[in-house]
Design a protein around this motif. Structure first.
Motif, PDB file in Angstrom:
ATOM      1  N   GLU A  46      45.564  41.704  52.254  1.00 49.13           N
ATOM      2  CA  GLU A  46      46.286  40.578  51.889  1.00 49.13           C
ATOM      3  C   GLU A  46      45.893  40.427  50.002  1.00 49.13           C
ATOM      4  OE1 GLU A  46      48.071  38.416  52.846  1.00 49.13           O
ATOM      5  OE2 GLU A  46      47.631  38.059  55.073  1.00 49.13           O
ATOM      6  N   ILE A  47      46.877  39.912  49.473  1.00 47.55           N
ATOM      7  CA  ILE A  47      47.093  39.970  47.901  1.00 47.55           C
ATOM      8  C   ILE A  47      45.824  39.351  47.232  1.00 47.55           C
ATOM      9  CG2 ILE A  47      48.371  37.943  47.687  1.00 47.55           C
ATOM     10  CD1 ILE A  47      49.974  39.568  45.368  1.00 47.55           C
ATOM     11  N   TRP A  48      45.040  38.520  47.812  1.00 50.98           N
ATOM     12  CA  TRP A  48      44.111  37.947  47.253  1.00 50.98           C
ATOM     13  C   TRP A  48      42.593  38.483  47.378  1.00 50.98           C
ATOM     14  CZ3 TRP A  48      47.434  34.787  50.561  1.00 50.98           C
ATOM     15  CH2 TRP A  48      47.052  34.821  51.786  1.00 50.98           C
ATOM     16  N   TYR A  49      42.623  39.418  48.342  1.00 54.37           N
ATOM     17  CA  TYR A  49      41.514  40.184  48.732  1.00 54.37           C
ATOM     18  C   TYR A  49      40.585  40.532  47.461  1.00 54.37           C
ATOM     19  CZ  TYR A  49      37.963  42.840  51.342  1.00 54.37           C
ATOM     20  OH  TYR A  49      37.026  43.357  51.727  1.00 54.37           O
ATOM     21  N   SER A  50      41.054  41.138  46.303  1.00 57.69           N
ATOM     22  CA  SER A  50      40.418  41.598  45.192  1.00 57.69           C
ATOM     23  C   SER A  50      39.426  40.208  44.502  1.00 57.69           C
ATOM     24  CB  SER A  50      41.130  42.053  43.972  1.00 57.69           C
ATOM     25  OG  SER A  50      42.071  41.205  43.760  1.00 57.69           O
ATOM     26  N   PHE A  51      39.959  39.017  44.752  1.00 57.65           N
ATOM     27  CA  PHE A  51      39.204  37.861  44.156  1.00 57.65           C
ATOM     28  C   PHE A  51      38.154  37.579  45.407  1.00 57.65           C
ATOM     29  CE2 PHE A  51      43.389  37.144  42.297  1.00 57.65           C
ATOM     30  CZ  PHE A  51      43.333  37.437  41.003  1.00 57.65           C
ATOM     31  N   ILE A  52      38.717  37.542  46.718  1.00 54.96           N
ATOM     32  CA  ILE A  52      37.662  36.988  47.726  1.00 54.96           C
ATOM     33  C   ILE A  52      36.192  37.642  47.826  1.00 54.96           C
ATOM     34  CG2 ILE A  52      37.382  36.975  50.168  1.00 54.96           C
ATOM     35  CD1 ILE A  52      39.274  34.761  48.987  1.00 54.96           C
ATOM     36  N   VAL A  53      36.512  39.331  47.646  1.00 55.02           N
ATOM     37  CA  VAL A  53      35.523  40.069  47.596  1.00 55.02           C
ATOM     38  C   VAL A  53      34.499  39.524  46.429  1.00 55.02           C
ATOM     39  CG1 VAL A  53      36.183  41.871  48.919  1.00 55.02           C
ATOM     40  CG2 VAL A  53      36.470  42.064  46.534  1.00 55.02           C
ATOM     41  N   GLN A  54      34.853  39.000  45.281  1.00 54.90           N
ATOM     42  CA  GLN A  54      34.079  38.586  44.051  1.00 54.90           C
ATOM     43  C   GLN A  54      33.150  37.379  44.335  1.00 54.90           C
ATOM     44  OE1 GLN A  54      35.910  39.037  40.247  1.00 54.90           O
ATOM     45  NE2 GLN A  54      37.652  39.678  41.346  1.00 54.90           N
ATOM     46  N   LEU A  55      33.550  36.587  45.446  1.00 54.00           N
ATOM     47  CA  LEU A  55      32.871  35.425  46.016  1.00 54.00           C
ATOM     48  C   LEU A  55      31.578  35.714  46.412  1.00 54.00           C
ATOM     49  CD1 LEU A  55      35.448  33.099  47.623  1.00 54.00           C
ATOM     50  CD2 LEU A  55      34.389  32.909  45.303  1.00 54.00           C
ATOM     51  N   PRO A  56      30.454  34.857  46.321  1.00 58.17           N
ATOM     52  CA  PRO A  56      29.123  35.461  46.892  1.00 58.17           C
ATOM     53  C   PRO A  56      29.426  35.331  48.344  1.00 58.17           C
ATOM     54  CG  PRO A  56      28.772  33.766  45.206  1.00 58.17           C
ATOM     55  CD  PRO A  56      30.273  33.767  45.382  1.00 58.17           C
ATOM     56  N   LYS A  57      28.723  35.992  48.956  1.00 56.07           N
ATOM     57  CA  LYS A  57      28.747  36.211  50.786  1.00 56.07           C
ATOM     58  C   LYS A  57      28.719  34.609  51.428  1.00 56.07           C
ATOM     59  CE  LYS A  57      28.153  41.107  51.079  1.00 56.07           C
ATOM     60  NZ  LYS A  57      27.338  42.039  51.942  1.00 56.07           N
ATOM     61  N   GLU A  58      27.657  34.048  50.766  1.00 57.69           N
ATOM     62  CA  GLU A  58      27.485  32.715  51.524  1.00 57.69           C
ATOM     63  C   GLU A  58      28.619  31.613  51.073  1.00 57.69           C
ATOM     64  OE1 GLU A  58      25.193  32.765  47.413  1.00 57.69           O
ATOM     65  OE2 GLU A  58      25.457  34.284  49.302  1.00 57.69           O
ATOM     66  N   ASP A  59      29.511  32.059  50.223  1.00 60.43           N
ATOM     67  CA  ASP A  59      30.567  31.255  49.859  1.00 60.43           C
ATOM     68  C   ASP A  59      31.774  31.578  50.775  1.00 60.43           C
ATOM     69  OD1 ASP A  59      29.546  29.552  48.216  1.00 60.43           O
ATOM     70  OD2 ASP A  59      30.251  30.290  46.263  1.00 60.43           O
ATOM     71  N   ARG A  60      31.721  32.530  51.490  1.00 60.98           N
ATOM     72  CA  ARG A  60      33.140  33.064  52.168  1.00 60.98           C
ATOM     73  C   ARG A  60      33.104  32.478  53.476  1.00 60.98           C
ATOM     74  NH1 ARG A  60      32.450  39.636  50.934  1.00 60.98           N
ATOM     75  NH2 ARG A  60      31.616  39.378  48.722  1.00 60.98           N
ATOM     76  N   LYS A  61      33.363  31.129  53.378  1.00 59.57           N
ATOM     77  CA  LYS A  61      33.428  30.384  54.666  1.00 59.57           C
ATOM     78  C   LYS A  61      34.976  29.778  54.862  1.00 59.57           C
ATOM     79  CE  LYS A  61      28.957  28.881  54.445  1.00 59.57           C
ATOM     80  NZ  LYS A  61      27.669  27.731  54.015  1.00 59.57           N
ATOM     81  N   CYS A  62      35.547  29.835  56.040  1.00 59.46           N
ATOM     82  CA  CYS A  62      36.778  29.224  56.118  1.00 59.46           C
ATOM     83  C   CYS A  62      37.194  28.456  57.522  1.00 59.46           C
ATOM     84  CB  CYS A  62      37.960  30.304  55.618  1.00 59.46           C
ATOM     85  SG  CYS A  62      39.516  29.903  55.834  1.00 59.46           S
ATOM     86  N   PRO A  63      37.516  27.480  57.385  1.00 61.01           N
ATOM     87  CA  PRO A  63      37.589  26.514  56.185  1.00 61.01           C
ATOM     88  C   PRO A  63      36.092  26.189  55.689  1.00 61.01           C
ATOM     89  CG  PRO A  63      37.932  25.171  58.201  1.00 61.01           C
ATOM     90  CD  PRO A  63      37.895  26.612  58.512  1.00 61.01           C
ATOM     91  N   PRO A  64      36.088  25.611  54.366  1.00 65.78           N
ATOM     92  CA  PRO A  64      34.768  25.373  53.906  1.00 65.78           C
ATOM     93  C   PRO A  64      34.340  23.872  54.791  1.00 65.78           C
ATOM     94  CG  PRO A  64      36.492  24.805  52.456  1.00 65.78           C
ATOM     95  CD  PRO A  64      37.093  25.550  53.348  1.00 65.78           C
ATOM     96  N   GLU A  65      33.055  23.781  54.496  1.00 65.56           N
ATOM     97  CA  GLU A  65      32.597  22.737  55.236  1.00 65.56           C
ATOM     98  C   GLU A  65      32.494  21.440  54.247  1.00 65.56           C
ATOM     99  OE1 GLU A  65      28.380  23.522  56.117  1.00 65.56           O
ATOM    100  OE2 GLU A  65      29.049  24.994  57.672  1.00 65.56           O
ATOM    101  N   LYS A  66      32.518  20.340  54.722  1.00 69.45           N
ATOM    102  CA  LYS A  66      32.883  19.000  53.652  1.00 69.45           C
ATOM    103  C   LYS A  66      31.861  19.170  52.535  1.00 69.45           C
ATOM    104  CE  LYS A  66      33.231  13.935  53.600  1.00 69.45           C
ATOM    105  NZ  LYS A  66      33.373  12.785  54.544  1.00 69.45           N
TER     106      LYS A  66
END
Length: 118
Positions: A46-66
């Motif tokens: 996916e085109i956004w993957y280079s940005f996603i891998v820069q997020l801390p692993k604990e932030d890689r949640k989808c969908p994010p919790e409230k």
């Protein structure tokens, strides 16, 4: 790390790309739609993957919790797209209007970017 995924509701994503020409934003041939963004968010193709891998692993949640907050520290905003085979020169100023829809809530985000051929 495998993403957490709530299968009860889908996070939908739509993006339209516009180009700045002669003083106004005009439509382009570029758009993107993912009926289930979470299913594609962590895929390396996916085109956004280079940005996603820069997020801390604990932030890689989808969908994010409230109430979840994403902390984007030292995020590189340069993206290179390889193997894009289209005729013509697409250099210029662009704007993306993105809609994220989850349940009955829609978030609209807009950002501008410059593109050039190297």
């Amino acid at each position: 790390m495998a993403p957490s995924h709530n299968t009860n509701s889908l996070l939908q994503f739509k993006a339209e790309i516009y180009k700045w020409q002669r003083g106004s934003w005009v439509n382009t041939i570029f758009s993107l739609y993912r009926p289930d963004l979470c299913a594609s968010l962590f895929k390396p193709t996916e085109i956004w993957y280079s940005f996603i891998v820069q997020l801390p692993k604990e932030d890689r949640k989808c969908p994010p919790e409230k109430g979840h907050v994403y902390y984007l520290k030292n995020l590189s905003n340069r993206m290179e797209v390889y193997n894009l085979r289209i005729a013509g020169d697409y250099s210029g100023k662009y704007k993306s209007i993105m809609h994220y829809t989850f349940d009955n809530t829609t978030l609209c985000v807009s950002f501008e970017f410059n593109a050039w051929k190297s």
